[in-house]
Write an enzyme that holds these catalytic residues in place. Sequence first.
Site, PDB file in Angstrom:
ATOM      1  N   CYS B  85       0.836  -1.207   0.000  1.00 39.02           N
ATOM      2  CA  CYS B  85       0.000   0.000   0.000  1.00 39.02           C
ATOM      3  C   CYS B  85       0.876   1.266   0.000  1.00 39.02           C
ATOM      4  O   CYS B  85       1.572   1.501  -0.963  1.00 39.02           O
ATOM      5  CB  CYS B  85      -0.972  -0.055   1.170  1.00 39.02           C
ATOM      6  SG  CYS B  85      -2.343   1.086   0.989  1.00 39.02           S
ATOM      7  N   HIS B 202      -3.618  -5.734   1.040  1.00 38.25           N
ATOM      8  CA  HIS B 202      -2.999  -5.919   2.355  1.00 38.25           C
ATOM      9  C   HIS B 202      -2.986  -7.386   2.778  1.00 38.25           C
ATOM     10  O   HIS B 202      -3.932  -7.848   3.426  1.00 38.25           O
ATOM     11  CB  HIS B 202      -3.782  -5.124   3.401  1.00 38.25           C
ATOM     12  CG  HIS B 202      -3.549  -3.659   3.351  1.00 38.25           C
ATOM     13  ND1 HIS B 202      -2.494  -3.050   3.994  1.00 38.25           N
ATOM     14  CD2 HIS B 202      -4.225  -2.682   2.725  1.00 38.25           C
ATOM     15  CE1 HIS B 202      -2.532  -1.740   3.773  1.00 38.25           C
ATOM     16  NE2 HIS B 202      -3.583  -1.482   2.998  1.00 38.25           N
ATOM     17  N   GLU B 204      -1.318  -8.714   5.108  1.00 41.02           N
ATOM     18  CA  GLU B 204      -1.212  -8.819   6.569  1.00 41.02           C
ATOM     19  C   GLU B 204      -2.574  -8.737   7.251  1.00 41.02           C
ATOM     20  O   GLU B 204      -2.701  -9.045   8.432  1.00 41.02           O
ATOM     21  CB  GLU B 204      -0.247  -7.750   7.109  1.00 41.02           C
ATOM     22  CG  GLU B 204      -0.795  -6.336   7.264  1.00 41.02           C
ATOM     23  CD  GLU B 204      -0.854  -5.539   5.963  1.00 41.02           C
ATOM     24  OE1 GLU B 204      -0.731  -6.146   4.874  1.00 41.02           O
ATOM     25  OE2 GLU B 204      -1.045  -4.305   6.036  1.00 41.02           O
TER      26      GLU B 204
END
Lengths: 79, 225
Positions: B85, B202, B204
Amino acid sequence: MKFTVTVTLKKDVLDPQGKVVLNTLQNLGMDNLKSIRQGKYFEIDMNDIDEEKAKKKVDDMCKKLLANMIIEDYKVNKI
Amino acid sequence: MNSSVIVFPGSNCDRDIAVALEKMQFKNQMVWHKESKLPKSDLIVVPGGFSYGDYLRSGAIAGKSLIINEVIKAADKGCLILGICNGFQILTETGLLKGVLLRNKNLRFINKDVNIKIINNETKFSNKYKKNQILKINIAHNEGNYFTNSNHLKILNNENLIAFKYCDKNGNINEDSNPNGSLENIAGIFNSKKNILGMMPHPERMMDNLISNTDGANLFLSLLK
């Protein structure tokens, strides 16, 4: 010694913000509008050094940080 | 495997990625942007967030920070670099990855789970995925509209440097499945040596079925292989 720098998107890069501003102005009844490109404006105040040197430094600032040369053009003016 | 997460003022996904890395048994260290030395790292992560409040251009100020010089040196030596990002935006501003992330086509911040397709699964970042596998993964950005010149786009395609593309749940890659106007639906790219990955989604955030899914886990498992 003062300079101004204007940073704008290159001609072939889409400028959605400029387009929205254009549409809104047209909604406000502003006619005869062809296009609007939005950009950034900087005022740079420098110590009184040799003008050529100062200009070169401002140029360097533009290339290194103020403009992203992939998508943006810049113009420097002494005021 | 040793990892480092670079932290800038305004980073806000740094803890999430650290939790993900530790869950996958990475030995992780957080590195403040004013540091001039990196700990020994096999992987460096430039996390998401709003470094320096997105002043000037997203990623522009962080891209000139002290620690970034060390990241560039490490990248040249072949260290694995992952930019997520805002981290992807920072990597493009440093020149480690080519191209640029423009404002989303619809001018809105987009925060939603989207589908992406694995385009290249033969890299250190993606070998645990299957080619053309479809993931569901969160995006949250205002500038995710990837753009590059036609020459570089050719190179991306010819050298198989596109990591992921946005698609619909059936895998169709088209304008309707493109959330942000990104060129050819590109969601992530590699550098030519494929030791650097920049991606807008993302991974994560996709590490636990309790809050989302585990579609991000294989990225980290790939790195450990």
